[in-house]
Design an enzyme around this catalytic site. Structure first.
Site, PDB file in Angstrom:
ATOM      1  N   MET A  38       0.846  -1.201   0.000  1.00  0.00           N
ATOM      2  CA  MET A  38       0.000   0.000   0.000  1.00  0.00           C
ATOM      3  C   MET A  38       0.879   1.248   0.000  1.00  0.00           C
ATOM      4  O   MET A  38       0.430   2.340   0.348  1.00  0.00           O
ATOM      5  CB  MET A  38      -0.931   0.003   1.211  1.00  0.00           C
ATOM      6  CG  MET A  38      -1.939  -1.146   1.137  1.00  0.00           C
ATOM      7  SD  MET A  38      -3.466  -0.824   2.010  1.00  0.00           S
ATOM      8  CE  MET A  38      -2.860  -0.574   3.647  1.00  0.00           C
ATOM      9  N   GLY A  39       2.154   1.067  -0.380  1.00  0.00           N
ATOM     10  CA  GLY A  39       3.045   2.224  -0.438  1.00  0.00           C
ATOM     11  C   GLY A  39       3.550   2.621   0.932  1.00  0.00           C
ATOM     12  O   GLY A  39       3.523   1.826   1.869  1.00  0.00           O
ATOM     13  N   ALA A  40       4.050   3.871   1.042  1.00  0.00           N
ATOM     14  CA  ALA A  40       4.733   4.339   2.253  1.00  0.00           C
ATOM     15  C   ALA A  40       5.821   3.320   2.605  1.00  0.00           C
ATOM     16  O   ALA A  40       5.919   2.844   3.736  1.00  0.00           O
ATOM     17  CB  ALA A  40       3.753   4.537   3.404  1.00  0.00           C
ATOM     18  N   HIS A  45       9.797  -3.414   3.243  1.00  0.00           N
ATOM     19  CA  HIS A  45       9.324  -3.625   1.866  1.00  0.00           C
ATOM     20  C   HIS A  45      10.502  -3.856   0.926  1.00  0.00           C
ATOM     21  O   HIS A  45      10.410  -4.648  -0.015  1.00  0.00           O
ATOM     22  CB  HIS A  45       8.533  -2.409   1.368  1.00  0.00           C
ATOM     23  CG  HIS A  45       7.234  -2.195   2.066  1.00  0.00           C
ATOM     24  ND1 HIS A  45       7.008  -1.139   2.909  1.00  0.00           N
ATOM     25  CD2 HIS A  45       6.075  -2.899   2.022  1.00  0.00           C
ATOM     26  CE1 HIS A  45       5.764  -1.191   3.367  1.00  0.00           C
ATOM     27  NE2 HIS A  45       5.182  -2.252   2.855  1.00  0.00           N
ATOM     28  N   GLN A 169       5.876 -11.548   6.904  1.00  0.00           N
ATOM     29  CA  GLN A 169       5.345 -12.329   8.032  1.00  0.00           C
ATOM     30  C   GLN A 169       4.860 -11.438   9.169  1.00  0.00           C
ATOM     31  O   GLN A 169       4.259 -11.923  10.109  1.00  0.00           O
ATOM     32  CB  GLN A 169       6.409 -13.311   8.534  1.00  0.00           C
ATOM     33  CG  GLN A 169       6.473 -14.530   7.633  1.00  0.00           C
ATOM     34  CD  GLN A 169       7.591 -15.481   7.986  1.00  0.00           C
ATOM     35  OE1 GLN A 169       8.600 -15.067   8.555  1.00  0.00           O
ATOM     36  NE2 GLN A 169       7.442 -16.740   7.632  1.00  0.00           N
ATOM     37  N   VAL A 197      11.210  -7.679   9.292  1.00  0.00           N
ATOM     38  CA  VAL A 197      12.435  -6.870   9.387  1.00  0.00           C
ATOM     39  C   VAL A 197      12.279  -5.958  10.600  1.00  0.00           C
ATOM     40  O   VAL A 197      11.239  -5.309  10.768  1.00  0.00           O
ATOM     41  CB  VAL A 197      12.636  -6.030   8.102  1.00  0.00           C
ATOM     42  CG1 VAL A 197      13.860  -5.136   8.224  1.00  0.00           C
ATOM     43  CG2 VAL A 197      12.762  -6.954   6.888  1.00  0.00           C
TER      44      VAL A 197
END
Ligand code: PAF
Length: 304
Positions: A38-40, A45, A169, A197
């Site tokens: 969803m970006g940001a 990511h 996850q 992460v």
């Protein structure tokens, strides 16, 4: 910058097909990786994107803030939109296409009347606090998995699909539900889970972390600390004493615990034997959700 920004489904399919033809012509094996977001975007990511790039010849990352999965209009409105930074991060990771459609492109007839329903597995944990969230998320994931399929077939060497989609996850319940949907509805895609992460201090990366003040960010560390406490007790086969981990979270200033649950890793159903007072055995996941100030955060950790 070698990444291309694509905003329509027709262009995405044409461009990925063209790229796959080039891969074939140069003797490579064709495979497509999809990273739905969803970006940001943040370095969590980037890890997903880099993994997809390492494992596929063509990679698409979608950036779409899906209105269907927000119960609260305010939450939807304040969700960060950072297109230029997202494009730069994905380019750096080696992604070929950033697919950033408009709401009209994804839902041309308005909100869809036919949706995927997550069933009872979507009503517990996050689903209990965010009714309808997983129906909305599964519906858009289902659309994205279809939308990203190129015009021409993908080779499936050894019978394995050469189409993979990557999910973090951190959203353990979403990942479990996506896997269930893909298995139950026979989607021709392999779902690849990617580990959480964490920042060096243990905070799980999230697009929402940017809303935390410095004090709130410090308070938020109690989530991973509580999970770590349970994980080390599990590792030592001690009783989990979940109540004391809950008390730890509740003692942090400005932190409002929603749930801390020890669940079965496959079904996410609370474990019948939660090992509160008995030595921990077997495998489980500890899931946590809490509001820190006005920011809702989730995290989880594997036990055993
Ligand atoms: O995890 C997310 O960012 C979203 O839920 C997803 C999978 C992109 C669907 O909108």
């Amino acid at each position: 910058m070698s990444i291309a920004l694509v905003t329509t489904i027709a262009e995405l399919r044409a461009r990925t097909s063209e790229k796959l033809r080039e891969v074939e012509a140069s003797g490579g094996s064709k495979s497509l990786g999809l990273v739905p977001t969803m970006g940001a975007l943040h370095h969590g990511h980037a890890t997903l994107a880099r993994r997809a790039v390492a494992e596929n010849s063509v990679v698409v990352a979608s950036v779409f803030v899906n209105p269907l999965q927000f119960g609260d209009a305010q939450d939807l409105a304040r969700y960060p939109r950072t297109t230029d930074a997202d494009l730069a991060l994905l380019d750096e990771a080696g992604v070929d296409f950033m697919f950033a459609p408009s709401v009209e492109e994804m839902y041309p007839d308005g909100e869809p009347s036919i949706r995927v329903t997550a069933g009872t597995m979507g009503e517990i944990h996050e689903g209990a606090s965010r009714p309808g969230h997983f129906d909305g998320a599964l519906t858009v994931v289902s659309k994205l998995l279809h939308v990203a399929l190129p015009n021409e077939g993908l080779a499936a060497p050894g019978g394995r699909p050469a189409y993979r989609a990557y999910f973090g996850q951190k959203d353990a319940q979403q990942l479990t539900l996506v896997r269930r949907m893909v298995a139950d509805l026979n989607f021709p895609v392999e779902i690849v889970p990617v580990s959480i992460v964490r920042d060096p201090d243990g905070l799980a990366t999230s697009s929402r972390n940017r809303f935390l003040s410095e004090q709130e960010r410090t308070a938020a560390l109690v989530l991973s600390r509580a999970l770590g406490l349970l994980a080390s007790r599990a590792q030592a086969h001690e009783p989990l004493d979940i109540a004391s981990a809950e008390a730890l979270v509740r003692s942090a200033p400005g932190v409002e615990l929603d749930y801390l649950e020890v669940v079965d890793p496959q079904t996410l159903a609370p474990r019948a034997e939660n090992c509160q007072d008995t030595p921990f055995t077997g495998e489980a996941i500890a899931l946590i959700a809490a509001k820190v100030g006005s920011v809702r955060l989730i995290d989880n950790m594997r036990l055993g």
